[in-house]
Design a protein around this motif. Structure first.
Motif, PDB file in Angstrom:
ATOM      1  N   LEU A 146     -93.006  14.270  21.897  1.00 12.20           N
ATOM      2  CA  LEU A 146     -92.188  14.719  23.012  1.00 12.20           C
ATOM      3  C   LEU A 146     -91.630  16.112  22.746  1.00 12.20           C
ATOM      4  CD1 LEU A 146     -90.186  11.396  23.456  1.00 12.20           C
ATOM      5  CD2 LEU A 146     -92.185  12.128  24.776  1.00 12.20           C
ATOM      6  N   ILE A 147     -91.267  16.802  23.807  1.00 19.23           N
ATOM      7  CA  ILE A 147     -90.623  18.105  23.644  1.00 19.23           C
ATOM      8  C   ILE A 147     -89.233  17.912  23.043  1.00 19.23           C
ATOM      9  CG2 ILE A 147     -89.729  20.108  24.883  1.00 19.23           C
ATOM     10  CD1 ILE A 147     -91.966  19.665  26.945  1.00 19.23           C
ATOM     11  N   ASN A 148     -88.531  16.911  23.538  1.00 20.90           N
ATOM     12  CA  ASN A 148     -87.205  16.595  23.014  1.00 20.90           C
ATOM     13  C   ASN A 148     -87.327  15.682  21.799  1.00 20.90           C
ATOM     14  OD1 ASN A 148     -85.247  17.712  25.195  1.00 20.90           O
ATOM     15  ND2 ASN A 148     -86.794  16.611  26.384  1.00 20.90           N
ATOM     16  N   ARG A 149     -86.434  15.854  20.849  1.00 20.48           N
ATOM     17  CA  ARG A 149     -86.473  15.064  19.628  1.00 20.48           C
ATOM     18  C   ARG A 149     -85.752  13.727  19.811  1.00 20.48           C
ATOM     19  NH1 ARG A 149     -87.384  17.625  14.851  1.00 20.48           N
ATOM     20  NH2 ARG A 149     -87.652  15.464  14.140  1.00 20.48           N
ATOM     21  N   GLN A 150     -86.159  12.775  18.988  1.00 21.37           N
ATOM     22  CA  GLN A 150     -85.481  11.484  18.904  1.00 21.37           C
ATOM     23  C   GLN A 150     -85.039  11.263  17.466  1.00 21.37           C
ATOM     24  OE1 GLN A 150     -88.669   9.019  20.616  1.00 21.37           O
ATOM     25  NE2 GLN A 150     -87.241   8.372  22.200  1.00 21.37           N
ATOM     26  N   ILE A 151     -83.855  10.707  17.311  1.00 21.63           N
ATOM     27  CA  ILE A 151     -83.303  10.452  15.989  1.00 21.63           C
ATOM     28  C   ILE A 151     -83.337   8.957  15.726  1.00 21.63           C
ATOM     29  CG2 ILE A 151     -81.280  10.746  14.491  1.00 21.63           C
ATOM     30  CD1 ILE A 151     -80.411  13.004  16.449  1.00 21.63           C
ATOM     31  N   GLU A 152     -83.769   8.565  14.554  1.00 18.75           N
ATOM     32  CA  GLU A 152     -83.861   7.152  14.197  1.00 18.75           C
ATOM     33  C   GLU A 152     -82.483   6.630  13.831  1.00 18.75           C
ATOM     34  OE1 GLU A 152     -84.827   3.492  11.933  1.00 18.75           O
ATOM     35  OE2 GLU A 152     -84.189   5.314  10.912  1.00 18.75           O
ATOM     36  N   THR A 153     -81.886   5.896  14.782  1.00 21.68           N
ATOM     37  CA  THR A 153     -80.505   5.428  14.607  1.00 21.68           C
ATOM     38  C   THR A 153     -80.403   3.950  14.966  1.00 21.68           C
ATOM     39  OG1 THR A 153     -79.993   6.142  16.870  1.00 21.68           O
ATOM     40  CG2 THR A 153     -79.466   7.685  15.078  1.00 21.68           C
ATOM     41  N   PRO A 154     -80.981   3.049  14.186  1.00 19.77           N
ATOM     42  CA  PRO A 154     -80.938   1.634  14.546  1.00 19.77           C
ATOM     43  C   PRO A 154     -79.510   1.112  14.653  1.00 19.77           C
ATOM     44  CG  PRO A 154     -81.615   1.920  12.259  1.00 19.77           C
ATOM     45  CD  PRO A 154     -81.628   3.272  12.882  1.00 19.77           C
TER      46      PRO A 154
END
Length: 350
Positions: free
Chosen positions: A83-91
């Motif tokens: 994706l252009i936008n990032r995702q942070i792994e935050t369970p």
């Protein structure tokens, strides 16, 4: 690319939840279960971090176009479209920074399905509160999908939520509204429209020759002939009568408290219920891990697991992928039948 050969587009969903967990669990079982090929719209780093947390050995490969899915899939890797936008792994912990990517994944999946590059869209659960805080204006996934399709095709759509399970399939006529507002929103036209959409899609996309619809009452005992509320006699019964005159196999209004035992369920294919919990409680009670959320009435096929984000067990390895696997299979079945039916196919705007 034809709908039958196009891969499924899977959205990552809310990173604090179990969307990635169930996607990885399904991918690792793809050969044993003969799952249809899919590509994931998400952040490769976030996916890798969740796989490491879960102890899941993962081979993945970034792709630029959906048609690259087949080759990557055959090589035993998970195709991920960054994706252009990032995702942070935050369970287990919401992060507002993830909202833009969550919405981007949905938008791109819809665009691929509309273009025929994806056979269907399978959405992982989102957290509405997280999206509301980022400016999301829709009650949920279902309404957002309808709005996006309306923008792309230049005409409105009425989305219908079908909870399809092995023992029971239900449709709520009203969806994400407070229970106190149900009577004012319930109209004869809305009931008729909902039933027609269900009938059309069950025939064209799920192969029913003549679907049998059972319409519930709103009030206890379907109103007791007006003794416990007038909506059943004044709104629901006329809608059922009109649909029956059109040739539809429909009965009702039926008392909701006697519609869901085994003998009653054997007499219909889909229960048309008046509000959200009237439909979802029996559906999830009978088959929580196998029921699929299907959006009818759209020009694309969309399915989803019937559960929420389950953030409390995200990243623990306890999430069961059964509903997600069922959503993949349902999406492939519907896409193989016909992705855009004649009734759903206006000319898209340039």
């Amino acid at each position: 690319m034809s709908p039958q050969s196009a891969p499924l587009a899977v959205t990552a969903g809310e990173p604090s939840g179990i969307g990635i967990d169930v996607t990885l669990a399904a991918f690792t079982r793809r050969q044993k279960l003969a799952l249809p090929p899919f590509f994931l719209l998400g952040d490769p780093d976030m996916v890798a971090a969740r796989a490491e947390r879960l102890g899941v050995p993962l081979a993945s490969e970034a792709i630029e176009r959906p048609e690259q899915t087949a080759g990557v899939w055959q090589n035993g890797a998970l195709p991920i479209m960054p994706l252009i936008n990032r995702q942070i792994e935050t369970p287990g912990r919401l992060d507002p920074a993830n909202a833009a990517a969550t919405i981007e994944a949905i938008d791109r999946a819809i665009a691929f399905a509309v273009a025929g590059d994806a056979g269907a869209v399978v959405t992982n659960p989102i957290d509405k509160k997280a999206l509301y805080d980022a400016g999301f204006q829709h009650p949920g996934h279902t309404e957002y999908l309808a709005d996006r399709c309306a923008s792309l095709f230049g005409q409105p759509y009425t989305p219908v939520m079908l909870l399809a399970g092995p023992e029971l399939s239900c449709v709520p006529v009203t969806i994400h509204i407070p229970i106190a507002r149900v009577p004012e929103r319930l109209t004869q036209v809305l009931i008729e429209t909902t039933c027609r959409i269900v009938h059309e899609d069950l025939v064209s996309r799920l192969g029913y020759a003549r679907p049998r619809l059972a319409v519930s009452g709103l009030n206890p005992h379907a109103g007791e002939r007006g003794a416990i509320g007038s909506e059943d006699e004044d709104i629901i019964a006329p809608a059922v009568a009109k649909l029956a005159l059109e040739g539809m196999a429909v009965v009702g209004p039926l008392p909701a408290d006697t519609m869901f035992h085994p003998e009653a369920r054997a007499r219909y294919d889909v229960a048309i219920c008046m509000y959200h919990d009237q439909a979802l409680i029996p559906a999830k009670t009978l088959a929580f891990d196998e029921t699929v959320n299907v959006t009818l009435g759209l020009p694309i096929v969309r399915t989803s697991p019937d559960h929420g984000t389950a953030a409390d067990i995200a990243g623990t390895g306890r999430a069961r992928p059964d509903s997600f696997i069922a959503a993949l299979r349902m999406a492939a079945r519907m896409a193989g039948a016909q992705t855009i039916t004649a009734a759903h196919a206006p000319t898209a705007r340039a």
